[in-house]
Design a protein around this motif. Structure first.
Motif, PDB file in Angstrom:
ATOM      1  N   UNK A  63       0.849  -1.183   0.000  1.00  0.00           N
ATOM      2  CA  UNK A  63       0.000   0.000   0.000  1.00  0.00           C
ATOM      3  C   UNK A  63       0.892   1.243   0.000  1.00  0.00           C
ATOM      4  N   UNK A  64       0.300   2.357  -0.413  1.00  0.00           N
ATOM      5  CA  UNK A  64       1.049   3.618  -0.372  1.00  0.00           C
ATOM      6  C   UNK A  64       1.518   3.931   1.051  1.00  0.00           C
ATOM      7  N   UNK A  65       0.648   3.667   2.016  1.00  0.00           N
ATOM      8  CA  UNK A  65       0.997   3.957   3.401  1.00  0.00           C
ATOM      9  C   UNK A  65       2.219   3.155   3.844  1.00  0.00           C
ATOM     10  N   UNK A  66       2.280   1.907   3.411  1.00  0.00           N
ATOM     11  CA  UNK A  66       3.410   1.051   3.781  1.00  0.00           C
ATOM     12  C   UNK A  66       4.692   1.519   3.113  1.00  0.00           C
ATOM     13  N   UNK A  67       4.598   1.895   1.855  1.00  0.00           N
ATOM     14  CA  UNK A  67       5.775   2.386   1.146  1.00  0.00           C
ATOM     15  C   UNK A  67       6.279   3.685   1.760  1.00  0.00           C
ATOM     16  N   UNK A  68       5.362   4.598   2.068  1.00  0.00           N
ATOM     17  CA  UNK A  68       5.753   5.864   2.685  1.00  0.00           C
ATOM     18  C   UNK A  68       6.433   5.622   4.024  1.00  0.00           C
ATOM     19  N   UNK A  69       5.930   4.677   4.795  1.00  0.00           N
ATOM     20  CA  UNK A  69       6.541   4.344   6.085  1.00  0.00           C
ATOM     21  C   UNK A  69       7.968   3.848   5.889  1.00  0.00           C
ATOM     22  N   UNK A  70       8.181   2.974   4.918  1.00  0.00           N
ATOM     23  CA  UNK A  70       9.509   2.441   4.660  1.00  0.00           C
ATOM     24  C   UNK A  70      10.475   3.526   4.200  1.00  0.00           C
ATOM     25  N   UNK A  71       9.977   4.474   3.390  1.00  0.00           N
ATOM     26  CA  UNK A  71      10.837   5.525   2.851  1.00  0.00           C
ATOM     27  C   UNK A  71      11.031   6.671   3.827  1.00  0.00           C
ATOM     28  N   UNK A  72      10.237   6.720   4.884  1.00  0.00           N
ATOM     29  CA  UNK A  72      10.380   7.798   5.859  1.00  0.00           C
ATOM     30  C   UNK A  72       9.817   9.121   5.385  1.00  0.00           C
ATOM     31  N   UNK A  74       5.946  11.319   4.390  1.00  0.00           N
ATOM     32  CA  UNK A  74       4.520  11.314   4.696  1.00  0.00           C
ATOM     33  C   UNK A  74       3.747  10.646   3.565  1.00  0.00           C
ATOM     34  N   UNK A  75       2.595  10.124   3.898  1.00  0.00           N
ATOM     35  CA  UNK A  75       1.745   9.493   2.893  1.00  0.00           C
ATOM     36  C   UNK A  75       1.316  10.511   1.839  1.00  0.00           C
ATOM     37  N   UNK A  76       0.992  11.719   2.268  1.00  0.00           N
ATOM     38  CA  UNK A  76       0.573  12.758   1.328  1.00  0.00           C
ATOM     39  C   UNK A  76       1.698  13.097   0.351  1.00  0.00           C
ATOM     40  N   UNK A  77       2.925  13.163   0.875  1.00  0.00           N
ATOM     41  CA  UNK A  77       4.068  13.496   0.021  1.00  0.00           C
ATOM     42  C   UNK A  77       4.269  12.399  -1.027  1.00  0.00           C
ATOM     43  N   UNK A  80       1.546  12.399  -3.740  1.00  0.00           N
ATOM     44  CA  UNK A  80       1.747  13.425  -4.776  1.00  0.00           C
ATOM     45  C   UNK A  80       2.802  12.966  -5.775  1.00  0.00           C
ATOM     46  N   UNK A  81       3.865  12.340  -5.270  1.00  0.00           N
ATOM     47  CA  UNK A  81       4.917  11.869  -6.168  1.00  0.00           C
ATOM     48  C   UNK A  81       4.392  10.778  -7.084  1.00  0.00           C
ATOM     49  N   UNK A  82       3.627   9.849  -6.535  1.00  0.00           N
ATOM     50  CA  UNK A  82       3.114   8.756  -7.356  1.00  0.00           C
ATOM     51  C   UNK A  82       2.060   9.235  -8.342  1.00  0.00           C
ATOM     52  N   UNK A  83       1.475  10.376  -8.088  1.00  0.00           N
ATOM     53  CA  UNK A  83       0.539  10.968  -9.041  1.00  0.00           C
ATOM     54  C   UNK A  83       1.255  11.738 -10.149  1.00  0.00           C
ATOM     55  N   UNK A  84       2.579  11.683 -10.139  1.00  0.00           N
ATOM     56  CA  UNK A  84       3.367  12.287 -11.201  1.00  0.00           C
ATOM     57  C   UNK A  84       3.925  13.646 -10.884  1.00  0.00           C
ATOM     58  N   UNK A  85       3.730  14.122  -9.664  1.00  0.00           N
ATOM     59  CA  UNK A  85       4.219  15.447  -9.296  1.00  0.00           C
ATOM     60  C   UNK A  85       5.568  15.309  -8.590  1.00  0.00           C
ATOM     61  N   UNK A  86       6.628  15.233  -9.399  1.00  0.00           N
ATOM     62  CA  UNK A  86       7.959  15.095  -8.833  1.00  0.00           C
ATOM     63  C   UNK A  86       8.702  16.406  -8.701  1.00  0.00           C
ATOM     64  N   UNK A  87       8.007  17.512  -8.873  1.00  0.00           N
ATOM     65  CA  UNK A  87       8.660  18.820  -8.823  1.00  0.00           C
ATOM     66  C   UNK A  87       9.240  19.070  -7.432  1.00  0.00           C
ATOM     67  N   UNK A  88      10.478  19.525  -7.411  1.00  0.00           N
ATOM     68  CA  UNK A  88      11.193  19.895  -6.187  1.00  0.00           C
ATOM     69  C   UNK A  88      11.499  18.712  -5.275  1.00  0.00           C
ATOM     70  N   UNK A  89      11.326  17.492  -5.752  1.00  0.00           N
ATOM     71  CA  UNK A  89      11.687  16.345  -4.928  1.00  0.00           C
ATOM     72  C   UNK A  89      13.215  16.285  -4.830  1.00  0.00           C
TER      73      UNK A  89
END
Length: 312
Positions: A63-72, A74-77, A80-89
């Motif tokens: 799940x997105x929540x699990x991936x966000x937890x592993x990467x450290x 936020x789920x919202x962040x 947004x990245x998985x929706x294609x918004x990689x600006x300023x990452x």
């Protein structure tokens, strides 16, 4: 010499290549979104040390929540990245997500290209592809060794006599058809040439995906993808996997129409002054039947390229 001295003419970008849906640039945001989803879908909670709660999961893989937890992050962040918004990452965040997704080096580079594209790529992708004269001479002097140079989109730019003897007389093809992806998916003789055609096809799509990440604004690449998607069901299926790979070295097994079975090792050399061009060489193990077959092809010279594909 079998290589062509003139600059390679690029295929037309006005739809003459037969691409579907126009020939505009690939949608980088969609590519980023689909790539992340495909990498997340292939992981299970137990693969990354997380408990798998419940028998039925609504999504394949993490799940997105699990991936966000592993990467450290936020789920919202991450959403947004998985929706294609990689600006300023940041590069640090991309590294963390790459580790969480267990990406290999090629996949990590592909993610970076999609999320943080370089502004100069569009101009470079539109320039005609040319090969230095000294490199042409080097390829031609590799006597007994099949060798060729590829450029963007897997275009074949320069080759020697032995490459023509093994793979076919590319000089007989129009410039826009001297392309590995087109030949592998659209020409039956190349399906017959490769013993492991399925693996060759998967590798070819992975290389092309890697190129698409580096040059998302290349309309000729978009046209090529559209054309192959229309004409080849296998290409459509493999393109949807979003697998990426950089060509390095390995072994190819072929069934040549004149000399029979060939087992050749290949090496890939990325040019230091032009990372878009690659020199590929093939050789057989000394004393092997494949080495004898290459010597036989060399002795036939141009006659080997003129033989019909149906020759036993």
């Amino acid at each position: 010499m079998d290589e062509q001295p003139e600059a390679v003419q690029e295929p037309r970008a006005d739809g003459a290549t037969g691409a579907a849906g126009g020939v505009g640039a690939l949608d980088r945001r969609a590519e980023l979104s689909e790539f992340l989803r495909s990498r997340r879908a292939r992981l299970k909670p137990e693969d990354v040390g997380l408990p798998a709660f419940g028998r039925h999961r609504r999504v394949p893989g993490l799940r997105r929540e699990e991936l966000a937890q592993l990467a450290g992050v936020s789920v919202a962040y991450y959403t947004r990245l998985e929706q294609g918004n990689g600006r300023n990452v940041s590069a640090e965040v991309l590294d963390a997500i790459a580790r969480a997704l267990q990406l290999n080096d090629a996949e990590h580079a592909h993610l970076t290209h999609l999320a943080k594209p370089k502004a100069h790529k569009k101009k470079r992708s539109a320039r005609p592809q040319q090969v230095r004269g000294a490199l042409r001479q080097l390829v031609d002097t590799l006597d007994g060794i099949p060798a060729y140079v590829t450029g963007r989109r897997s275009d074949i730019l320069v080759w020697n006599r032995m490459a023509a003897a093994v793979f076919g007389d590319w000089s007989a093809l129009p410039a826009q058809e001297r392309n590995w992806a087109r030949m592998v998916f659209l020409r039956p003789d190349y399906r017959d040439l490769y013993v492991d055609w399925d693996q060759k096809a998967a590798d070819m799509v992975s290389y092309l995906r890697m190129d698409a990440g580096c040059h998302p604004d290349d309309p000729l690449l978009s046209a090529l993808v559209g054309e192959l998607s229309v004409k080849s069901e296998e290409f459509r299926r493999l393109w949807a996997t979003h697998d990426v790979k950089e060509k390095s070295h390995g072994v190819k097994r072929m069934r040549h129409p004149l000399v029979g079975d060939l087992t050749l090792s290949f090496e890939t050399f990325h040019l230091p002054d032009d990372h878009e061009q690659t020199l590929i060489t093939y050789h057989a193990e000394p004393g092997s039947p494949s080495a004898d077959a290459l010597r036989l092809l060399a002795s036939w010279g141009t006659d080997a390229t003129r033989a019909p594909a149906t020759t036993p």
